[in-house]
Write a protein that holds these residues in place. Structure first.
Motif, PDB file in Angstrom:
ATOM      1  N   ALA A 240       0.830  -1.200   0.000  1.00  0.00           N
ATOM      2  CA  ALA A 240       0.000   0.000   0.000  1.00  0.00           C
ATOM      3  C   ALA A 240       0.866   1.251   0.000  1.00  0.00           C
TER       4      ALA A 240
ATOM      5  N   GLU B 118      -6.010   5.465  -4.212  1.00  0.00           N
ATOM      6  CA  GLU B 118      -7.204   4.686  -3.880  1.00  0.00           C
ATOM      7  C   GLU B 118      -6.843   3.217  -3.662  1.00  0.00           C
ATOM      8  N   GLU B 119      -5.977   2.686  -4.512  1.00  0.00           N
ATOM      9  CA  GLU B 119      -5.521   1.308  -4.317  1.00  0.00           C
ATOM     10  C   GLU B 119      -4.767   1.183  -2.996  1.00  0.00           C
TER      11      GLU B 119
ATOM     12  N   LEU C 185      -5.253   2.852  -0.230  1.00  0.00           N
ATOM     13  CA  LEU C 185      -6.194   2.804   0.892  1.00  0.00           C
ATOM     14  C   LEU C 185      -6.827   1.432   1.023  1.00  0.00           C
ATOM     15  N   ARG C 186      -7.145   0.808  -0.100  1.00  0.00           N
ATOM     16  CA  ARG C 186      -7.697  -0.550  -0.026  1.00  0.00           C
ATOM     17  C   ARG C 186      -6.662  -1.519   0.539  1.00  0.00           C
ATOM     18  N   GLY C 187      -5.405  -1.304   0.174  1.00  0.00           N
ATOM     19  CA  GLY C 187      -4.348  -2.159   0.708  1.00  0.00           C
ATOM     20  C   GLY C 187      -4.174  -2.006   2.206  1.00  0.00           C
ATOM     21  N   TYR C 188      -4.240  -0.770   2.692  1.00  0.00           N
ATOM     22  CA  TYR C 188      -4.126  -0.558   4.138  1.00  0.00           C
ATOM     23  C   TYR C 188      -5.312  -1.175   4.875  1.00  0.00           C
ATOM     24  N   ALA C 189      -6.492  -1.087   4.279  1.00  0.00           N
ATOM     25  CA  ALA C 189      -7.659  -1.692   4.916  1.00  0.00           C
ATOM     26  C   ALA C 189      -7.467  -3.204   5.053  1.00  0.00           C
ATOM     27  N   ALA C 190      -6.898  -3.843   4.030  1.00  0.00           N
ATOM     28  CA  ALA C 190      -6.647  -5.283   4.086  1.00  0.00           C
ATOM     29  C   ALA C 190      -5.602  -5.615   5.143  1.00  0.00           C
TER      30      ALA C 190
ATOM     31  N   GLN D 148      -7.151  -5.318   8.542  1.00  0.00           N
ATOM     32  CA  GLN D 148      -8.065  -6.419   8.809  1.00  0.00           C
ATOM     33  C   GLN D 148      -7.293  -7.645   9.280  1.00  0.00           C
TER      34      GLN D 148
ATOM     35  N   ALA E 292      -2.293   4.637   6.986  1.00  0.00           N
ATOM     36  CA  ALA E 292      -3.573   4.754   6.290  1.00  0.00           C
ATOM     37  C   ALA E 292      -4.170   6.145   6.469  1.00  0.00           C
TER      38      ALA E 292
ATOM     39  N   TYR F 142      -9.191   6.608  10.893  1.00  0.00           N
ATOM     40  CA  TYR F 142      -7.957   5.861  11.089  1.00  0.00           C
ATOM     41  C   TYR F 142      -7.184   6.402  12.297  1.00  0.00           C
TER      42      TYR F 142
END
Length: 499
Positions: A280, A290-291, A293-298, A301, A312, A328
């Motif tokens: 990320a 945007e990618e 942010l999705r990586g940090y969310a993963a 998790q 993030a 965050y």
């Protein structure tokens, strides 16, 4: 969310962080696992779990990461053994180490209880090196570097040939800002365990901390070659990615992180978290916010570390998503508080958030009282303290700490940027221009917020006045009490010692 898994004490981090802070934050270095010299091997209970238990024990002895299912099997087996043999001090030490290897701060109390039981049955004075080493690793996991050093030095004295004590000492000295002693511990570790990927990984960290970039990269790749399992290979490749990012090579870093994710078993979600977070970060540097942010969310998790929440938040803020950044930030605070309940000191990562979000004075107080006064004076702490002082409108006090972070730490862009911004606030145009330029030369995309701010500051500074800057070195600003002048990093070890 699954329980957090911290296989290396961190550094970083921090090895994060990023750096050490960052490297310690982002990279899961191979852990203190395998602190088992002299520990007996009770038979695995039940044929069905025997293979998993033996494989877990073998991995721990080698200092390698252990898959969650195998580690759980080992813990269950040793708990069962100790119910029938409660005076087996060696297995109490092994159980404490296994609890620690699981990485969930909620288990640190159980780890401490098991290790203290081992030391009660066989005191340190009678040579319980496994118990001492385990206590040192636990102290480091909690961020108590002074205690980690005491336990590590005692364990090394009790068992001079035990490489795991040297691993604890390498982490402890790094956390205390003693890079020379950390390097000696790493060299001793490599002498005692020349084929251990964990040792080579720590060598990469030690070299990076001393700004030996080529040596660090070579050691990181050597660590990949020495790995013995997919999970261990993934961790080593994540380290390669981290170093590539800090060199200002986000595309190469992204490739290493992708390879790390391919290597890690998909069932090991927490083992993949650092690669997800690193990926990320590289995506953000490549303009793919945007990618990122999705990586940090993963990553969060899989493993909700405060450092991931901080990264993030900064990525979201750079995209203009203030609501996500605030959420965050709240997650960061919650995780720091949650870990503090189990003895983990998260003041460093929290201070980085507070400094830029209305809590600079609080950050200064926490870093000064809980880290600096306790002589936890790594370059990362000096950097965070200097930045917090600047944000608290105390630029004159901030500069000596920024100098220390820049001159004694690794060649990362962030502390150089912080020094340049502090010098700009003091009206030292020449040094500010030089250091801001240096930060962007090291890594043009070192931070989604900091890199644009550095460029803007350089625009404001403009070109040097005819005749050159009046005070190129900033020598008019005195040292602050208690902050010694930076010392040379010293000569490199002999070529033979480093090969």
């Amino acid at each position: 969310m699954k329980p957090e898994r911290v296989c290396r004490v961190v550094l970083g981090a921090g090895a994060g962080a990023v750096a050490l802070v960052a490297a310690l934050i982002f990279v899961p270095w191979p852990g203190p696992g395998g602190l088992l010299e002299g520990v007996g091997r009770p038979p695995a209970a039940g044929a069905g779990g025997a293979t998993a238990v033996v494989r877990a024990e073998t991995a721990l002895r080698a200092g390698a990461r252990v898959p969650e299912a195998r580690l759980a099997a080992l813990v269950a087996d040793r708990e069962r053994w100790l119910r029938a043999h409660p005076k087996d001090e060696a297995v109490w030490a092994e159980l404490g180490t296994a609890y620690l290897e699981a990485g969930d701060p909620a288990a640190y109390g159980k780890a401490e209880g098991a290790l203290r039981r081992s030391l009660a049955l066989r005191p340190a004075a009678r040579g319980n090196a496994a118990g001492q080493t385990g206590m040192g690793a636990l102290a480091a996991a909690r961020g108590d570097w002074a205690a980690a050093r005491r336990w590590g030095e005692a364990a090394a004295k009790a068992a001079p040939e035990g490489w795991r004590a040297q691993a604890v000492l390498a982490d402890a000295y790094t956390g205390l800002g003693d890079s020379a002693s950390a390097a000696k511990a790493v060299e001793r570790l490599r002498e005692l365990a020349p084929h251990a990927a964990a040792g080579m990984g720590r060598a990469a960290e030690a070299y990076w901390q001393r700004a030996w970039r080529e040596d660090a990269s070579a050691a990181a790749f050597d660590a990949v070659a020495l790995t013995a399992s997919p999970l261990e290979r993934s961790a080593a490749l994540t380290r390669v990615g981290e170093l590539a990012f800090e060199r200002g090579e986000p595309a190469d870093a992204l490739g290493a992180y992708d390879e790390a994710l391919r290597a890690a078993p998909k069932a090991e979600a927490t083992g993949r978290a650092a690669a997800l977070a690193g990926r990320a970060r590289a995506l953000a540097a490549l303009g793919r916010g945007e990618e990122a942010l999705r990586g940090y969310a993963a990553a969060l998790q899989a493993r909700p570390l405060p450092g991931y929440a901080l990264a993030a938040a900064e990525a979201a803020e750079a995209l203009g998503d203030q609501e996500a950044a605030r959420e965050y930030g709240e997650l960061l605070r919650a995780k720091v508080a949650e870990r503090a309940a189990h003895g983990v000191d998260g003041a460093l990562v929290l201070a980085r958030w507070q400094a830029d979000h209305g809590g600079a004075e609080e950050a200064v107080e926490a870093l000064m009282e809980r880290w600096w006064v306790r002589r936890h004076r790594s370059p990362q702490v000096a950097d965070a303290l200097g930045w917090a002082l600047l944000r608290a409108d105390r630029a004159r006090d901030a500069l000596p700490y920024a100098r220390r972070a820049h001159e004694q730490g690794p060649r990362n862009a962030l502390p150089v940027y912080h020094r340049g911004m502090i010098e700009q606030a003091l009206g030292l145009a020449g040094p500010a221009r030089r250091h801001l330029t240096e930060a962007l030369r090291i890594n043009p995309s070192f931070s989604p917020l900091g890199a644009p701010a550095a460029r803007q500051a350089l625009e404001e500074l403009g070109e040097p006045a005819e005749g050159g800057p009046k005070d190129v070195y900033g020598s008019e600003v005195p040292q602050s009490p208690g902050v010694p002048k930076a010392k040379p990093k010293g000569p490199r070890p002999a070529k033979k010692a480093r090969e």
